[in-house]
Design a protein around this motif. Structure first.
Motif, PDB file in Angstrom:
ATOM      1  N   VAL A  29       4.541 -24.590  30.957  1.00 33.73           N
ATOM      2  CA  VAL A  29       4.745 -23.268  30.354  1.00 33.73           C
ATOM      3  C   VAL A  29       6.209 -22.858  30.450  1.00 33.73           C
ATOM      4  O   VAL A  29       6.816 -22.416  29.462  1.00 33.73           O
ATOM      5  CB  VAL A  29       3.847 -22.220  31.039  1.00 33.73           C
ATOM      6  N   GLN A  30       6.786 -23.011  31.640  1.00 30.71           N
ATOM      7  CA  GLN A  30       8.186 -22.616  31.828  1.00 30.71           C
ATOM      8  C   GLN A  30       9.117 -23.487  30.995  1.00 30.71           C
ATOM      9  O   GLN A  30      10.104 -23.004  30.434  1.00 30.71           O
ATOM     10  CB  GLN A  30       8.560 -22.723  33.306  1.00 30.71           C
ATOM     11  N   GLN A  32       8.594 -24.781  28.151  1.00 30.79           N
ATOM     12  CA  GLN A  32       8.526 -24.397  26.748  1.00 30.79           C
ATOM     13  C   GLN A  32       9.098 -23.004  26.487  1.00 30.79           C
ATOM     14  O   GLN A  32       9.612 -22.740  25.404  1.00 30.79           O
ATOM     15  CB  GLN A  32       7.075 -24.444  26.268  1.00 30.79           C
ATOM     16  N   GLN A  33       9.021 -22.116  27.459  1.00 28.36           N
ATOM     17  CA  GLN A  33       9.348 -20.710  27.219  1.00 28.36           C
ATOM     18  C   GLN A  33      10.664 -20.261  27.824  1.00 28.36           C
ATOM     19  O   GLN A  33      11.202 -19.223  27.415  1.00 28.36           O
ATOM     20  CB  GLN A  33       8.223 -19.825  27.747  1.00 28.36           C
TER      21      GLN A  33
END
Length: 250
Positions: A29-30, A32-33
Motif C-alpha cells: 500500500v505504501q 503504491q501511495q
C-alpha cells in the motif's frame, strides 16, 4: 514431542497471520501511495491549518498528534508529539523528542505541521477547563523525562519520540489515551521496569526492554509486541490492531 511441534506450528502460523502478512500488505500500500523520494531537506513540514489561530482561540487546549514517519519507515511507524496552549495564550507550545541536538525539541515545527509531508492525526484533544487542569501536569511530566540529553535517543526499540510521549501520558493517566499501535517505541520501559502498570494505569504491561511484550489494559486493550510491531484488540472502542496499518475500527 508431537505437542511441541503443533505448538510451534501454531506460533508460526500466528506470526505469519498477525505480523508478517499485515506488514507485507501495508508495504505494498505504501509503495503504491507514498512518494519515498522525499528526504529531510525536501519534505513538507508546513502547518496543515487544522488548528485555530491561537490568538483567536482563547480557551486552553491540549492535543496529542501522530503522523507517519518518512520514506520506507512509514510502512511501520508514526512519530507522535504534544501540543498545548494555556487559556488566553497567543501561541501554541509543541514538544517532540528527536534524534539530533538536544532531544526534547520545543516549538521546532508548526504545532499542527506535517511530518515528512504526512498530515498528522489527532490522538487526543481537550479544551477549556479540562485542558487547564491537564497542562500543568503535562509540563511537569515533560520536565521530568529522564532521557532529555544529547545522545539519549535510539530509533529502535527506544527511547525515541514515542517513548517520550508515552512516558508523559503515563504521568497523566486521567487523559485515558493510548498511542497508536504503530507508535513504535511506546512500550520501551523508560522507568526500567519490565513488569508494571500500563501507561494508562488501567492494566498491566510486560516488556522485554521494548523488544517484545504483552499489554492487557482497558485503555490500551490487548497488545502483543514483537520487535516493536504490535497486533491486538481494542476493547474500549472495538477494533483490531495490526502492524503497519494500526488500529482498524469495527
Amino acid at each position: 514431542m508431537l505437542r511441541a511441534v503443533r505448538l510451534t506450528r501454531l506460533a508460526l502460523l500466528g506470526f505469519v497471520l498477525l505480523f508478517a502478512l499485515p506488514l507485507g500488505a501495508h508495504a505494498l500500500v505504501q509503495w503504491q501511495q507514498v512518494d519515498w523520494t522525499h528526504n529531510w531537506r525536501n519534505a513538507d513540514w508546513s502547518s496543515t491549518g487544522t488548528l485555530p489561530l491561537a490568538a483567536e482561540h482563547r480557551p486552553a487546549m491540549v492535543r496529542i498528534y501522530a503522523a507517519r514517519v518518512g520514506r520506507w519507515r512509514s510502512i511501520f511507524a508514526v512519530h507522535s508529539w504534544i501540543v498545548f496552549k494555556e487559556a488566553g495564550a497567543d501561541a501554541y507550545e509543541r514538544y517532540d523528542k528527536v534524534g539530533w541536538g538536544r532531544p526534547i525539541r520545543h516549538n521546532g515545527y508548526p504545532a499542527d505541521g506535517r511530518w515528512y509531508g504526512n498530515a498528522p492525526e489527532v490522538v487526543f484533544e481537550a479544551t477549556g477547563e479540562e485542558a487547564e487542569r491537564l497542562i500543568p501536569k503535562l509540563q511537569a511530566a515533560i520536565a521530568s523525562y529522564p532521557y532529555a540529553e544529547a545522545g539519549d535517543y535510539d530509533v529502535w526499540p527506544g527511547p525515541n519520540s514515542n517513548s517520550f510521549v508515552a512516558y508523559v501520558l503515563s504521568r497523566v493517566p486521567e487523559m485515558a489515551v493510548a498511542l497508536p499501535p504503530t507508535a513504535i517505541g511506546k512500550d520501551y520501559p523508560v522507568n526500567g521496569e519490565w513488569i508494571g502498570l500500563a501507561p494508562s494505569r488501567t492494566g498491566v504491561r510486560i516488556t522485554l526492554d521494548g523488544y517484545a511484550g504483552l499489554t492487557l489494559a482497558w485503555v490500551e486493550g490487548v497488545e502483543i509486541n514483537i520487535l516493536g510491531a504490535i497486533a491486538g484488540l481494542d476493547l474500549r472502542h472495538p477494533g483490531i490492531k495490526l502492524p503497519g496499518f494500526g488500529r482498524i475500527g469495527l
